[in-house]
Write an enzyme that holds these catalytic residues in place. Structure first.
Site, PDB file in Angstrom:
ATOM      1  N   ARG A 100       0.885  -1.184   0.000  1.00 50.51           N
ATOM      2  CA  ARG A 100       0.000   0.000   0.000  1.00 50.51           C
ATOM      3  C   ARG A 100       0.909   1.215   0.000  1.00 50.51           C
ATOM      4  O   ARG A 100       1.751   1.366   0.899  1.00 50.51           O
ATOM      5  CB  ARG A 100      -0.929  -0.006   1.208  1.00 50.51           C
ATOM      6  CG  ARG A 100      -1.678   1.300   1.388  1.00 50.51           C
ATOM      7  CD  ARG A 100      -2.799   1.214   2.389  1.00 50.51           C
ATOM      8  NE  ARG A 100      -3.933   0.498   1.851  1.00 50.51           N
ATOM      9  CZ  ARG A 100      -5.163   0.539   2.368  1.00 50.51           C
ATOM     10  NH1 ARG A 100      -5.404   1.264   3.450  1.00 50.51           N
ATOM     11  NH2 ARG A 100      -6.147  -0.144   1.831  1.00 50.51           N
ATOM     12  N   HIS A 127      -7.413   1.232  -6.538  1.00 49.90           N
ATOM     13  CA  HIS A 127      -7.587   0.269  -5.435  1.00 49.90           C
ATOM     14  C   HIS A 127      -8.216  -1.004  -6.044  1.00 49.90           C
ATOM     15  O   HIS A 127      -9.388  -1.304  -5.815  1.00 49.90           O
ATOM     16  CB  HIS A 127      -8.480   0.891  -4.367  1.00 49.90           C
ATOM     17  CG  HIS A 127      -8.422   0.230  -3.022  1.00 49.90           C
ATOM     18  ND1 HIS A 127      -7.653  -0.896  -2.752  1.00 49.90           N
ATOM     19  CD2 HIS A 127      -9.062   0.529  -1.852  1.00 49.90           C
ATOM     20  CE1 HIS A 127      -7.815  -1.243  -1.480  1.00 49.90           C
ATOM     21  NE2 HIS A 127      -8.662  -0.406  -0.918  1.00 49.90           N
ATOM     22  N   GLN A 130      -9.990  -3.838  -3.863  1.00 52.26           N
ATOM     23  CA  GLN A 130     -11.290  -3.397  -3.344  1.00 52.26           C
ATOM     24  C   GLN A 130     -12.356  -3.487  -4.442  1.00 52.26           C
ATOM     25  O   GLN A 130     -13.466  -3.982  -4.216  1.00 52.26           O
ATOM     26  CB  GLN A 130     -11.183  -1.941  -2.858  1.00 52.26           C
ATOM     27  CG  GLN A 130     -12.486  -1.358  -2.349  1.00 52.26           C
ATOM     28  CD  GLN A 130     -12.883  -1.880  -0.973  1.00 52.26           C
ATOM     29  OE1 GLN A 130     -12.093  -1.825  -0.056  1.00 52.26           O
ATOM     30  NE2 GLN A 130     -14.101  -2.383  -0.841  1.00 52.26           N
ATOM     31  N   ASP A 228     -17.367   7.274  -0.937  1.00 54.33           N
ATOM     32  CA  ASP A 228     -16.110   7.032  -0.217  1.00 54.33           C
ATOM     33  C   ASP A 228     -15.791   8.293   0.579  1.00 54.33           C
ATOM     34  O   ASP A 228     -16.424   9.343   0.389  1.00 54.33           O
ATOM     35  CB  ASP A 228     -15.003   6.713  -1.242  1.00 54.33           C
ATOM     36  CG  ASP A 228     -13.725   6.204  -0.585  1.00 54.33           C
ATOM     37  OD1 ASP A 228     -13.730   5.931   0.633  1.00 54.33           O
ATOM     38  OD2 ASP A 228     -12.702   6.095  -1.298  1.00 54.33           O
ATOM     39  N   CYS A 268     -16.557   1.522   0.689  1.00 51.84           N
ATOM     40  CA  CYS A 268     -15.405   0.649   0.940  1.00 51.84           C
ATOM     41  C   CYS A 268     -14.927   0.706   2.397  1.00 51.84           C
ATOM     42  O   CYS A 268     -14.142  -0.139   2.803  1.00 51.84           O
ATOM     43  CB  CYS A 268     -14.280   0.974  -0.025  1.00 51.84           C
ATOM     44  SG  CYS A 268     -13.806   2.696  -0.007  1.00 51.84           S
ATOM     45  N   ARG A 296     -13.394  -9.040   0.724  1.00 55.42           N
ATOM     46  CA  ARG A 296     -11.985  -8.733   0.469  1.00 55.42           C
ATOM     47  C   ARG A 296     -11.145  -9.992   0.682  1.00 55.42           C
ATOM     48  O   ARG A 296     -10.221 -10.285  -0.075  1.00 55.42           O
ATOM     49  CB  ARG A 296     -11.479  -7.627   1.416  1.00 55.42           C
ATOM     50  CG  ARG A 296     -12.181  -6.281   1.307  1.00 55.42           C
ATOM     51  CD  ARG A 296     -11.825  -5.569   0.019  1.00 55.42           C
ATOM     52  NE  ARG A 296     -10.400  -5.397  -0.149  1.00 55.42           N
ATOM     53  CZ  ARG A 296      -9.677  -4.408   0.383  1.00 55.42           C
ATOM     54  NH1 ARG A 296     -10.266  -3.464   1.087  1.00 55.42           N
ATOM     55  NH2 ARG A 296      -8.371  -4.325   0.173  1.00 55.42           N
TER      56      ARG A 296
HETATM   57  N1   CP Z   1     -11.316  -0.225   2.260  1.00 53.64           N
HETATM   58  C1   CP Z   1     -10.038  -0.272   2.699  1.00 53.64           C
HETATM   59  O1   CP Z   1      -9.078  -0.368   1.916  1.00 53.64           O
HETATM   60  O2   CP Z   1      -9.958  -0.297   4.062  1.00 53.64           O
HETATM   61  P1   CP Z   1      -8.620  -0.165   4.902  1.00 53.64           P
HETATM   62  O3   CP Z   1      -8.038   1.203   4.620  1.00 53.64           O
HETATM   63  O4   CP Z   1      -9.042  -0.343   6.332  1.00 53.64           O
HETATM   64  O5   CP Z   1      -7.672  -1.238   4.462  1.00 53.64           O
END
Ligand code: CP
Length: 309
Positions: A100, A127, A130, A228, A268, A296
């Site tokens: 990430r 992403h 997701q 979001d 998300c 996920r």
């Molecule tokens: N939706 C998502 O990626 O959540 P986190 O940031 O908690 O990983």
């Protein structure tokens, strides 16, 4: 070398296999073979995470892999060691990396410099894990199984709020790949940027999205609403301006009622009740956030197993 940095890194046939496999993993969570047995994967997160961090660590374990969780503050990359050397070092010890990052270029560079698979666990641009999980969730709701991808084709999904964030970009990619009709709805200042439109063109993908600033018009006849966070990680200094501009795009019960009667609500997470969505909508029986979060795990396992095969 297989990487998963953007939604179209898998071809149509592999995408179908991934959705089938995610369905199998969901039906039979712990009773399947372990395609990553004997492997060790690294996880490196430059940003906070709850769902992604846990679901990848649990999923890698269920697939048989050992996991090394890394963080920038205790690594030499945090003191200036080059990305190139870091990627080469990862390749000498690990069988794959889940990353990430802020800049999308970072995951691209790591994939170029090293020779192990890299999985994008979110960048400022995309992403993809997701979005695959979210399409799986929609297919479950509309078609009875997460791999009923025909049930998604031609549906109208409306994304409200910051239409140049990573989730909006990933929905633009998903609309093209899975045949959704996507309407992005937000302030004029937050319409999709050229970088995602250029990516669509470069990759030869059909654009299946439109943009409007009118939320009532956008949600008319919608099958699903999605929003979001308005202040993404790294945008904290813009908080008050963003909230002021995006308030008209909050998903309230009133706005939700203007979509189809059986329209779904997805997000998300993490949520900010009272900002991008009201608590009433979050509590509605047409809100499916926790199924999204659970999916996920199954989807990422299917992605990892496919990459390793
Ligand atoms: N939706 C998502 O990626 O959540 P986190 O940031 O908690 O990983």
């Amino acid at each position: 070398m297989n990487h998963f940095l953007k939604e179209n890194d898998f071809n149509t046939s592999d995408r179908l296999k991934i959705f089938n496999l995610a369905s199998e993993y969901k039906e039979n969570r712990l009773h399947h073979h372990q395609p990553l047995a004997g492997q060790t994967w690294g996880m490196l997160f430059f940003k906070s995470s709850t769902r992604t961090r846990i679901s990848f660590e649990v999923g890698l374990g269920e697939l048989g892999a050992k996991v090394v969780v890394l963080d920038k503050s205790s690594m030499q990359i945090g003191r200036g060691e080059s990305l190139e050397d870091t990627a080469r070092i990862f390749s000498r010890y690990l069988h794959g990396m889940v990353i990430r990052a802020f800049e999308h270029e970072m995951v691209e560079s790591l994939s170029r410099f090293g020779n192990i698979p890299i999985v994008n666990a979110l960048t400022d641009f995309l992403h993809p894990c997701q979005i695959f999980s979210d399409v799986f969730t929609l297919a479950e709701k509309w078609g009875g199984r997460g791999d009923s991808l025909e049930s998604v084709r031609g549906r109208k999904l409306v994304f409200l709020g910051d239409c140049c964030c990573n989730m909006a970009n990933s929905w633009i990619m998903a609309a093209s790949l899975f045949g959704l009709d996507l309407v992005l709805c937000g302030p004029e200042n937050f319409k999709p940027r050229n970088d995602i439109l250029d990516l669509l063109e470069r990759e030869g993908l059909e654009a299946r999205h439109s943009f409007t600033s009118n939320p009532e018009l956008a949600v008319e006849n919608a099958d699903a609403l999605y929003t979001d966070v308005w202040v993404s990680m790294g945008k904290e200094e813009e908080e008050s301006g963003r909230i002021a501009e995006m308030t008209p795009y909050s998903v309230s019960s009133d706005l939700f009622s203007k979509a189809k009667q059986d329209a779904l609500f997805l997000h998300c997470m993490p949520t900010h009740p009272g900002l991008e969505v009201t608590q009433e909508v979050l509590d509605s029986d047409r809100s499916h956030l926790f199924d999204q979060a659970e999916n996920r795990l199954h989807m990422q396992k299917a992605i990892l197993a496919t990459i390793a095969s």
